[in-house]
Design a protein around this motif. Structure first.
Motif, PDB file in Angstrom:
ATOM      1  N   VAL A  33       0.845  -1.204   0.000  1.00 52.24           N
ATOM      2  CA  VAL A  33       0.000   0.000   0.000  1.00 52.24           C
ATOM      3  C   VAL A  33       0.875   1.246   0.000  1.00 52.24           C
ATOM      4  O   VAL A  33       0.659   2.179  -0.778  1.00 52.24           O
ATOM      5  CB  VAL A  33      -0.964  -0.016   1.211  1.00 52.24           C
ATOM      6  CG1 VAL A  33      -1.652   1.337   1.375  1.00 52.24           C
ATOM      7  CG2 VAL A  33      -1.983  -1.137   1.066  1.00 52.24           C
ATOM      8  N   TRP A  34       1.880   1.259   0.872  1.00 51.77           N
ATOM      9  CA  TRP A  34       2.796   2.407   0.964  1.00 51.77           C
ATOM     10  C   TRP A  34       3.522   2.632  -0.368  1.00 51.77           C
ATOM     11  O   TRP A  34       3.599   3.761  -0.860  1.00 51.77           O
ATOM     12  CB  TRP A  34       3.800   2.178   2.098  1.00 51.77           C
ATOM     13  CG  TRP A  34       4.834   3.253   2.165  1.00 51.77           C
ATOM     14  CD1 TRP A  34       4.729   4.457   2.796  1.00 51.77           C
ATOM     15  CD2 TRP A  34       6.138   3.225   1.577  1.00 51.77           C
ATOM     16  NE1 TRP A  34       5.884   5.178   2.616  1.00 51.77           N
ATOM     17  CE2 TRP A  34       6.774   4.440   1.875  1.00 51.77           C
ATOM     18  CE3 TRP A  34       6.834   2.277   0.812  1.00 51.77           C
ATOM     19  CZ2 TRP A  34       8.056   4.743   1.452  1.00 51.77           C
ATOM     20  CZ3 TRP A  34       8.109   2.570   0.386  1.00 51.77           C
ATOM     21  CH2 TRP A  34       8.708   3.801   0.704  1.00 51.77           C
ATOM     22  N   ALA A  35       4.069   1.558  -0.963  1.00 56.85           N
ATOM     23  CA  ALA A  35       4.812   1.690  -2.219  1.00 56.85           C
ATOM     24  C   ALA A  35       3.913   2.222  -3.331  1.00 56.85           C
ATOM     25  O   ALA A  35       4.342   3.060  -4.135  1.00 56.85           O
ATOM     26  CB  ALA A  35       5.427   0.347  -2.616  1.00 56.85           C
ATOM     27  N   LYS A  36       2.683   1.766  -3.357  1.00 53.29           N
ATOM     28  CA  LYS A  36       1.755   2.258  -4.381  1.00 53.29           C
ATOM     29  C   LYS A  36       1.461   3.743  -4.174  1.00 53.29           C
ATOM     30  O   LYS A  36       1.425   4.514  -5.133  1.00 53.29           O
ATOM     31  CB  LYS A  36       0.467   1.444  -4.367  1.00 53.29           C
ATOM     32  CG  LYS A  36      -0.453   1.817  -5.497  1.00 53.29           C
ATOM     33  CD  LYS A  36      -1.611   0.863  -5.641  1.00 53.29           C
ATOM     34  CE  LYS A  36      -2.402   1.299  -6.859  1.00 53.29           C
ATOM     35  NZ  LYS A  36      -3.266   0.307  -7.366  1.00 53.29           N
ATOM     36  N   GLY A  42       4.669  -1.263  -6.690  1.00 52.77           N
ATOM     37  CA  GLY A  42       5.799  -1.940  -6.058  1.00 52.77           C
ATOM     38  C   GLY A  42       6.991  -2.039  -6.996  1.00 52.77           C
ATOM     39  O   GLY A  42       8.137  -1.886  -6.587  1.00 52.77           O
ATOM     40  N   ALA A  43       6.712  -2.278  -8.267  1.00 51.77           N
ATOM     41  CA  ALA A  43       7.792  -2.363  -9.246  1.00 51.77           C
ATOM     42  C   ALA A  43       8.531  -1.035  -9.360  1.00 51.77           C
ATOM     43  O   ALA A  43       9.771  -1.004  -9.396  1.00 51.77           O
ATOM     44  CB  ALA A  43       7.249  -2.799 -10.601  1.00 51.77           C
ATOM     45  N   GLU A  44       7.787   0.055  -9.411  1.00 49.12           N
ATOM     46  CA  GLU A  44       8.427   1.369  -9.533  1.00 49.12           C
ATOM     47  C   GLU A  44       9.241   1.694  -8.286  1.00 49.12           C
ATOM     48  O   GLU A  44      10.310   2.301  -8.368  1.00 49.12           O
ATOM     49  CB  GLU A  44       7.381   2.440  -9.810  1.00 49.12           C
ATOM     50  CG  GLU A  44       7.976   3.750 -10.261  1.00 49.12           C
ATOM     51  CD  GLU A  44       8.835   3.645 -11.517  1.00 49.12           C
ATOM     52  OE1 GLU A  44       9.824   4.419 -11.598  1.00 49.12           O
ATOM     53  OE2 GLU A  44       8.567   2.815 -12.399  1.00 49.12           O
ATOM     54  N   TYR A  45       8.755   1.290  -7.124  1.00 43.65           N
ATOM     55  CA  TYR A  45       9.524   1.448  -5.884  1.00 43.65           C
ATOM     56  C   TYR A  45      10.879   0.756  -6.023  1.00 43.65           C
ATOM     57  O   TYR A  45      11.928   1.338  -5.721  1.00 43.65           O
ATOM     58  CB  TYR A  45       8.747   0.876  -4.692  1.00 43.65           C
ATOM     59  CG  TYR A  45       9.604   0.600  -3.496  1.00 43.65           C
ATOM     60  CD1 TYR A  45      10.055   1.625  -2.680  1.00 43.65           C
ATOM     61  CD2 TYR A  45       9.988  -0.701  -3.190  1.00 43.65           C
ATOM     62  CE1 TYR A  45      10.866   1.373  -1.580  1.00 43.65           C
ATOM     63  CE2 TYR A  45      10.792  -0.964  -2.094  1.00 43.65           C
ATOM     64  CZ  TYR A  45      11.230   0.068  -1.293  1.00 43.65           C
ATOM     65  OH  TYR A  45      12.041  -0.195  -0.226  1.00 43.65           O
ATOM     66  N   LEU A  46      10.873  -0.474  -6.506  1.00 43.53           N
ATOM     67  CA  LEU A  46      12.125  -1.225  -6.669  1.00 43.53           C
ATOM     68  C   LEU A  46      13.034  -0.575  -7.703  1.00 43.53           C
ATOM     69  O   LEU A  46      14.243  -0.458  -7.503  1.00 43.53           O
ATOM     70  CB  LEU A  46      11.830  -2.673  -7.061  1.00 43.53           C
ATOM     71  CG  LEU A  46      11.223  -3.528  -5.962  1.00 43.53           C
ATOM     72  CD1 LEU A  46      10.664  -4.826  -6.535  1.00 43.53           C
ATOM     73  CD2 LEU A  46      12.254  -3.818  -4.883  1.00 43.53           C
TER      74      LEU A  46
END
Length: 149
Positions: A33-36, A42-46
């Motif tokens: 939820v946080w990464a979104k 989540g992919a963009e966070y990584l």
């Protein structure tokens, strides 16, 4: 889940899903939820954090995603939200700049990379989840389960 059970699941290629402990699953759901919210996915966070330098290789001149796999195409990282193993087994993620096929058979170059990273004093198993079970479909990766002997 005991290491012997992990080995059986993968060796028999059952496709049975492994699970996280309840507290790790809750942390994982909160992180998603946080990464979104912060990064859009989540992919963009990584891509912007943990894998930024690794992913930048795919933007270099001459990078060909269809060329044969090489050991430099892999990056190992301990899973931040590992599946539950009660006996000291470890859950790693082997990120790859090229597409890995779902399944239980590691490509030869991946085997070499795993052995180079973890040495000979480990038992290990390899798994690329089926597409419908991949939480980060945008970045190719395999789960590596190891038990130090």
């Amino acid at each position: 889940m005991p290491w012997e059970h992990v080995k059986q699941l993968i060796d028999m290629q059952t496709g049975e899903r492994m699970r996280r402990s309840y507290p790790v699953q809750i942390a994982y759901e909160q992180h998603k939820v946080w990464a979104k919210q912060q990064y859009g996915s989540g992919a963009e966070y990584l891509v912007q954090t943990a894998l930024a330098e690794f992913i930048n290789k795919t933007k270099a001149d001459g990078f060909d995603a269809k060329s044969p796999l090489e050991s430099s195409d892999f990056m190992f990282r301990a899973n931040d939200f590992p599946y539950y193993f009660g006996d000291g087994a470890e859950h790693w993620v082997m990120w790859c700049t090229k597409r890995l096929e779902p399944g239980f058979e590691a490509p030869v170059v991946a085997v070499k990379a795993i052995e180079q990273r973890f040495g000979q004093d480990v038992e290990w198993r390899y798994l690329v989840n089926s597409v419908e079970h991949q939480s980060v479909r945008e970045i190719s990766h395999a789960h590596i389960f190891i038990k130090r002997v």
